[in-house]
Design an enzyme around this catalytic site. Structure first.
Site, PDB file in Angstrom:
ATOM      1  N   SER A 133      -7.802   0.061   8.538  1.00 39.76           N
ATOM      2  CA  SER A 133      -7.561  -0.859   9.654  1.00 39.76           C
ATOM      3  C   SER A 133      -6.083  -0.985   9.962  1.00 39.76           C
ATOM      4  O   SER A 133      -5.700  -1.614  10.928  1.00 39.76           O
ATOM      5  CB  SER A 133      -8.133  -2.241   9.320  1.00 39.76           C
TER       6      SER A 133
ATOM      7  N   LYS B 208       0.801  -1.230   0.000  1.00 40.38           N
ATOM      8  CA  LYS B 208       0.000   0.000   0.000  1.00 40.38           C
ATOM      9  C   LYS B 208       0.832   1.277   0.000  1.00 40.38           C
ATOM     10  O   LYS B 208       0.328   2.355  -0.295  1.00 40.38           O
ATOM     11  CB  LYS B 208      -0.999  -0.024   1.156  1.00 40.38           C
TER      12      LYS B 208
END
Length: 313
Positions: free
Chosen positions: A77, A52
């Site tokens: 999260s 990411k």
């Protein structure tokens, strides 16, 4: 509409100075167990421990100077929160990260260590979105979605871009599917840079919205999110789903014990620390081994941010 080849290649150039070109590793034993020739793209060794970072740095770089001064905000999260905090820090931008109270402590601490300003919300998508919207309103920060933003999606695809540069003859690439950003970006890279390279997703049976969406042609939602793969509990979005619908061949559903077994194999045999979500595509390959026998397959190990005090094996 499918983004152009130029957009995909430009993302590769844009992220390269800010990310690791992660290694591609193989294992003779795992090849024998799966019946295929498998090439693992080790994004668990990426900066902040997950793919990411790619999407975050690609997206933040494309903000205007005015937007950069106002800062960025997301809800996550853990992994995209860490990625955005680190990407923003590298570019001198303030990052506000909304995290659910259920997020692993190791991920919350990491976001703070990267300079992210953490807001804890109730562990529902509605609560996360509400908290992020309040920060946008109060601070003027730019919201970046973890998986349903085109600049993020194309950035995530640079992992597959590198994998195909190293191994241009791959017949398949497999990724986990959560919010859909990784598989959509991977599908774009394979579409433009692969040679008849087919992209296949894998997801826990307990959160099989993407499997059902590919069948129905519409975005589906999950009733439960009871899976060890904590990074895959989110739904597809209206930006990534059209890409997935057009360019992804299949999605394999795997059981929880299969995820844990695949994760354990990679830890033990490859000496790689991966989180449960990373093990899902290899679990899918093992489940469908006859279908992929003797094929050359790339698997993106999406991340390694696991809480060592809470291993599933």
């Amino acid at each position: 509409m499918i983004p152009s080849r130029q957009i995909v290649l430009e993302a590769g150039d844009r992220v390269a100075p800010f990310v690791h070109r992660t290694p591609v590793l193989t294992s003779r034993l795992l090849n024998e167990l799966s019946g295929a020739e498998v090439f693992f793209k080790c994004e668990n060794l990426q900066k902040m421990g997950a793919f990411k970072m790619r999407g975050a740095i690609n997206a933040v770089q494309q903000l205007s100077e005015t937007q950069k001064k106002a800062g960025v905000v997301t809800h996550s999260s853990g992994n995209f929160g860490q990625a955005l905090a680190l990407a923003a820090k590298k570019l001198g931008v303030k990052a506000y990260i909304v995290m659910p109270s259920s997020a692993p402590a190791v991920k919350t601490m990491a976001v703070k260590a990267y300079g992210g300003l953490v807001t804890i919300s109730e562990p529902t998508l509605e609560a996360r979105e509400k908290s992020a919207a309040a920060i946008v309103e109060e601070e003027g920060a730019v919201f970046l979605h973890p998986s349903n933003d085109l600049n993020v999606i194309v950035g995530q695809g640079t992992a597959a871009l590198e994998l195909l540069q190293d191994h241009p003859d791959l017949e398949f690439i497999m990724t986990p599917v959560g919010g859909g950003g990784l598989i959509a970006g991977t599908a774009l890279a394979a579409h433009y840079l692969g040679t008849n390279c087919v992209v296949v997703g894998a997801e826990p049976r307990e959160v099989d919205d993407a499997y059902r969406a590919l069948k129905s042609g519409e975005i589906e939602y999950n009733i439960t999110t009871d899976t060890v793969a904590d990074g895959l509990k989110t739904n597809l979005g209206d930006i990534n789903f059209p890409i997935i619908k057009e360019l992804v061949s299949d999605i394999i559903r795997v059981e929880e014990d299969g995820i844990v077994a695949a994760m354990k194999l990679i830890w033990e045999r490859m000496k790689l620390v991966i989180e449960p979500s990373s093990a899902v595509p290899f679990a899918g390959l093992l489940k469908e081994r006859e279908k992929y026998r003797n094929k050359k397959i790339g698997i993106i190990l999406s991340g390694g941010n696991v809480e060592l005090s809470n291993l599933p094996f």
